[in-house]
Motif scaffolding. Structure first.
Motif, PDB file in Angstrom:
ATOM      1  N   ASN A   1      -5.040   4.685   4.026  1.00 19.71           N
ATOM      2  CA  ASN A   1      -3.808   3.989   4.394  1.00 19.71           C
ATOM      3  C   ASN A   1      -2.767   5.042   4.770  1.00 19.71           C
ATOM      4  O   ASN A   1      -2.418   5.885   3.967  1.00 19.71           O
ATOM      5  CB  ASN A   1      -3.324   3.080   3.237  1.00 19.71           C
ATOM      6  CG  ASN A   1      -3.098   3.813   1.941  1.00 19.71           C
ATOM      7  OD1 ASN A   1      -2.055   4.448   1.736  1.00 19.71           O
ATOM      8  ND2 ASN A   1      -4.057   3.761   1.024  1.00 19.71           N
TER       9      ASN A   1
ATOM     10  N   TRP B   1       3.052  -6.349   5.457  1.00 22.14           N
ATOM     11  CA  TRP B   1       2.849  -5.107   4.692  1.00 22.14           C
ATOM     12  C   TRP B   1       4.133  -4.603   4.050  1.00 22.14           C
ATOM     13  O   TRP B   1       5.200  -4.725   4.632  1.00 22.14           O
ATOM     14  CB  TRP B   1       2.316  -4.005   5.620  1.00 22.14           C
ATOM     15  CG  TRP B   1       0.883  -4.145   5.990  1.00 22.14           C
ATOM     16  CD1 TRP B   1       0.377  -4.550   7.209  1.00 22.14           C
ATOM     17  CD2 TRP B   1      -0.258  -3.884   5.164  1.00 22.14           C
ATOM     18  NE1 TRP B   1      -1.002  -4.551   7.164  1.00 22.14           N
ATOM     19  CE2 TRP B   1      -1.421  -4.150   5.926  1.00 22.14           C
ATOM     20  CE3 TRP B   1      -0.413  -3.458   3.837  1.00 22.14           C
ATOM     21  CZ2 TRP B   1      -2.710  -3.990   5.425  1.00 22.14           C
ATOM     22  CZ3 TRP B   1      -1.689  -3.301   3.324  1.00 22.14           C
ATOM     23  CH2 TRP B   1      -2.825  -3.566   4.108  1.00 22.14           C
TER      24      TRP B   1
ATOM     25  N   THR C   1       5.197  -0.780   2.149  1.00 22.99           N
ATOM     26  CA  THR C   1       4.682   0.549   1.794  1.00 22.99           C
ATOM     27  C   THR C   1       5.663   1.250   0.864  1.00 22.99           C
ATOM     28  O   THR C   1       6.865   1.235   1.103  1.00 22.99           O
ATOM     29  CB  THR C   1       4.467   1.436   3.035  1.00 22.99           C
ATOM     30  OG1 THR C   1       5.691   1.525   3.771  1.00 22.99           O
ATOM     31  CG2 THR C   1       3.371   0.890   3.932  1.00 22.99           C
TER      32      THR C   1
ATOM     33  N   VAL D   1      -6.337  -0.557   5.420  1.00 23.49           N
ATOM     34  CA  VAL D   1      -5.421  -1.418   6.166  1.00 23.49           C
ATOM     35  C   VAL D   1      -6.238  -2.351   7.070  1.00 23.49           C
ATOM     36  O   VAL D   1      -6.006  -3.561   7.110  1.00 23.49           O
ATOM     37  CB  VAL D   1      -4.410  -0.560   6.976  1.00 23.49           C
ATOM     38  CG1 VAL D   1      -3.585  -1.428   7.924  1.00 23.49           C
ATOM     39  CG2 VAL D   1      -3.499   0.200   6.009  1.00 23.49           C
TER      40      VAL D   1
ATOM     41  N   THR E   1       0.860  -1.186   0.000  1.00 25.62           N
ATOM     42  CA  THR E   1       0.000   0.000   0.000  1.00 25.62           C
ATOM     43  C   THR E   1       0.894   1.233   0.000  1.00 25.62           C
ATOM     44  O   THR E   1       2.121   1.113   0.059  1.00 25.62           O
ATOM     45  CB  THR E   1      -0.961  -0.016   1.208  1.00 25.62           C
ATOM     46  OG1 THR E   1      -1.948   1.014   1.026  1.00 25.62           O
ATOM     47  CG2 THR E   1      -0.237   0.203   2.532  1.00 25.62           C
TER      48      THR E   1
ATOM     49  N   GLU F   1      -6.763  -6.415   6.775  1.00 22.30           N
ATOM     50  CA  GLU F   1      -6.477  -7.279   7.929  1.00 22.30           C
ATOM     51  C   GLU F   1      -7.642  -8.230   8.217  1.00 22.30           C
ATOM     52  O   GLU F   1      -7.442  -9.407   8.506  1.00 22.30           O
ATOM     53  CB  GLU F   1      -6.101  -6.426   9.153  1.00 22.30           C
ATOM     54  CG  GLU F   1      -4.661  -5.905   9.029  1.00 22.30           C
ATOM     55  CD  GLU F   1      -4.300  -4.762   9.975  1.00 22.30           C
ATOM     56  OE1 GLU F   1      -5.198  -4.258  10.692  1.00 22.30           O
ATOM     57  OE2 GLU F   1      -3.118  -4.378   9.976  1.00 22.30           O
TER      58      GLU F   1
END
Length: 240
Positions: A32, A60, A62, A44, A24, A48
């Motif tokens: 996010n 995750w 990023t 997020v 993300t 989950e």
């Protein structure tokens, strides 16, 4: 030497490993973003819930919005969830799951006379690079100029510092920014377009997309999706 094409991990591969890698942006509140060092936000939390229903652990990653779908094509992660509006162009880069919310691009200005697409005639508009807001603003022939920024926050700053006349962004992002900064004077106008927003997996990895869709449907049926949606937006943002 040519690198061999790496195959996307199938649902079975992921199940064997026990964990799914999801990417993300982490710079798009309330969807996010980071609270200190903790990655959080509506998407997020939805991811989950979905991954838990799939019986997997979640790792995750990023990074910049522009790199997300590209990295999916290189199989650097299994899925992305980062407010991607589903477009024909993007569907060439990945296989989209069912939408996890519906939204649209809204006009934000400091002048309440700038409300709809017609009012953008002769105006300079800020958008984030690589977004569907950019694609849709490009279609408004009457604008004077469009300025792209690497993040949505930069586009917003350009509006606040009056370097542009308007900013086009997600309607929920705009609602939150206006509510959190009441003294700045953000004026929310009309939607330029409506879009379905979905997570994506590597192009053709339909087994994984189907499993994600099934788990997402379960979160929507058992009330857990709605609870997260109400927490962030005070409304149920699923597509109707």
């Amino acid at each position: 030497c040519t690198a061999l094409a790496v195959q996307a991990r199938t649902l079975d591969d992921i199940k064997k490993d026990g964990k799914i890698i999801v990417a993300t942006e982490g710079q798009f509140a309330p969807f996010n973003y980071f609270e200190g060092t903790k990655l959080t936000g509506f998407e997020v939390e939805v991811a989950e819930l979905v991954v838990k229903k799939m019986g997997l652990k979640l790792e995750w990653k990023t990074l910049g919005f522009d790199a997300l779908l590209t990295g999916l094509g290189q199989n650097r992660w299994d899925a992305v969830i980062a407010s991607h509006g589903v477009t024909d162009e993007r569907s060439k880069a990945g296989t989209f799951a069912n939408p996890h919310y519906c939204s649209g691009g809204i006009i934000v200005a400091m002048d309440d006379k700038i409300r709809n697409a017609k009012d953008l005639t002769g105006k300079v508009v800020a958008v984030q690079t690589g977004t569907s807001y950019l694609e849709n603003v490009q279609k408004i022939a009457s604008i004077k100029d469009m300025k792209n920024f690497p993040t949505d926050v930069d586009a917003r700053s350009a509006l606040v510092s009056k370097r542009v006349d308007a900013w086009v962004t997600d309607r929920f992002v705009a609602k939150e920014v206006a509510a959190k900064n009441p003294t700045v004077g953000f004026k929310l106008g009309e939607l330029v377009f409506v879009e379905q927003v979905a997570s994506a997996v590597t192009k053709g990895n339909t087994g994984l997309a189907d499993a994600w869709n099934k788990a997402l449907a379960e979160t929507m049926a058992d009330g857990s999706y709605q609870a997260v949606s109400m927490k962030y937006f005070n409304e149920d943002v699923r597509c109707h």
